[in-house]
Design a protein around this motif. Structure first.
Motif, PDB file in Angstrom:
ATOM      1  N   LYS A  22     -61.819 -11.987  -9.287  1.00  0.00           N
ATOM      2  CA  LYS A  22     -61.974 -13.475  -9.719  1.00  0.00           C
ATOM      3  C   LYS A  22     -62.108 -14.370  -8.313  1.00  0.00           C
ATOM      4  O   LYS A  22     -63.011 -15.136  -8.384  1.00  0.00           O
ATOM      5  CB  LYS A  22     -60.570 -13.932 -10.673  1.00  0.00           C
ATOM      6  N   ASN A  27     -67.182 -13.565 -13.199  1.00  0.00           N
ATOM      7  CA  ASN A  27     -66.870 -14.244 -14.548  1.00  0.00           C
ATOM      8  C   ASN A  27     -67.759 -13.669 -15.562  1.00  0.00           C
ATOM      9  O   ASN A  27     -68.600 -14.551 -15.775  1.00  0.00           O
ATOM     10  CB  ASN A  27     -67.031 -15.647 -14.101  1.00  0.00           C
ATOM     11  N   GLU A  28     -67.739 -12.304 -15.903  1.00  0.00           N
ATOM     12  CA  GLU A  28     -68.488 -11.768 -16.826  1.00  0.00           C
ATOM     13  C   GLU A  28     -67.695 -11.580 -18.113  1.00  0.00           C
ATOM     14  O   GLU A  28     -66.514 -11.236 -18.081  1.00  0.00           O
ATOM     15  CB  GLU A  28     -69.303 -10.555 -16.469  1.00  0.00           C
ATOM     16  N   TYR A  33     -58.442  -8.269 -20.867  1.00  0.00           N
ATOM     17  CA  TYR A  33     -57.869  -9.413 -20.361  1.00  0.00           C
ATOM     18  C   TYR A  33     -56.312  -9.014 -19.708  1.00  0.00           C
ATOM     19  O   TYR A  33     -55.536  -8.244 -20.368  1.00  0.00           O
ATOM     20  CB  TYR A  33     -57.607 -10.729 -21.428  1.00  0.00           C
ATOM     21  N   THR A  58     -60.569 -18.716 -19.578  1.00  0.00           N
ATOM     22  CA  THR A  58     -61.233 -19.340 -18.511  1.00  0.00           C
ATOM     23  C   THR A  58     -60.124 -19.825 -17.267  1.00  0.00           C
ATOM     24  O   THR A  58     -60.789 -19.978 -16.284  1.00  0.00           O
ATOM     25  CB  THR A  58     -61.575 -20.919 -19.004  1.00  0.00           C
TER      26      THR A  58
END
Length: 133
Positions: A22, A27-28, A33, A58
């Motif tokens: 990050k 940012n794909e 998560y 986000t």
């Protein structure tokens, strides 16, 4: 079933590498998560987590698969990671890697590897990320 989920989680980068990805601009879309330092899949999210998922993604930490991180390094930074394996006379094996930084090849030593392919890839990804300014 729990063993299968453990095997699946081993296919993703660790929380430490996800945070560094990050920081380096990854940012794909990902299948996983990190909520805190816990890897989650969309199907595992609680109702509250699902409600917060869009906002969290986000601002939170995406968890790419190891291969997705390797492809991102190649596509965005011209860094190529290649896993290798060697066998000994006792049917043992050792995974190691080489990293090509735009024409300058850095081959790992055997001690930089692992008996586990995914751990060797994780080490290579971490080394490559630390190479990016």
């Amino acid at each position: 079933a729990e063993n299968e989920i453990k095997k699946m989680k081993d296919l993703f980068v660790t929380y430490k590498v996800a945070k560094l990805l990050k920081k380096k601009g990854f940012n794909e879309s990902c299948l996983g998560y990190y909520f805190g330092d816990k890897l989650k899949y969309p199907s595992e999210l609680t109702t509250t987590e699902n409600q917060d998922k869009c906002q969290y993604i986000t601002t939170g930490i995406l968890a790419p698969a190891l291969e997705q991180a390797i492809n991102w390094l190649m596509d965005n930074h011209n860094i190529f990671i290649l896993p290798h394996i060697t066998f000994d006379d006792n049917n043992g094996h050792w995974y190691y890697y080489s990293i090509n930084y735009r024409k300058k090849v850095k081959n790992s030593n055997f001690t930089d590897g692992s008996f586990n392919r995914n751990q060797a890839l994780e080490t290579a990804i971490l080394e490559a990320l630390n190479h990016i300014k």
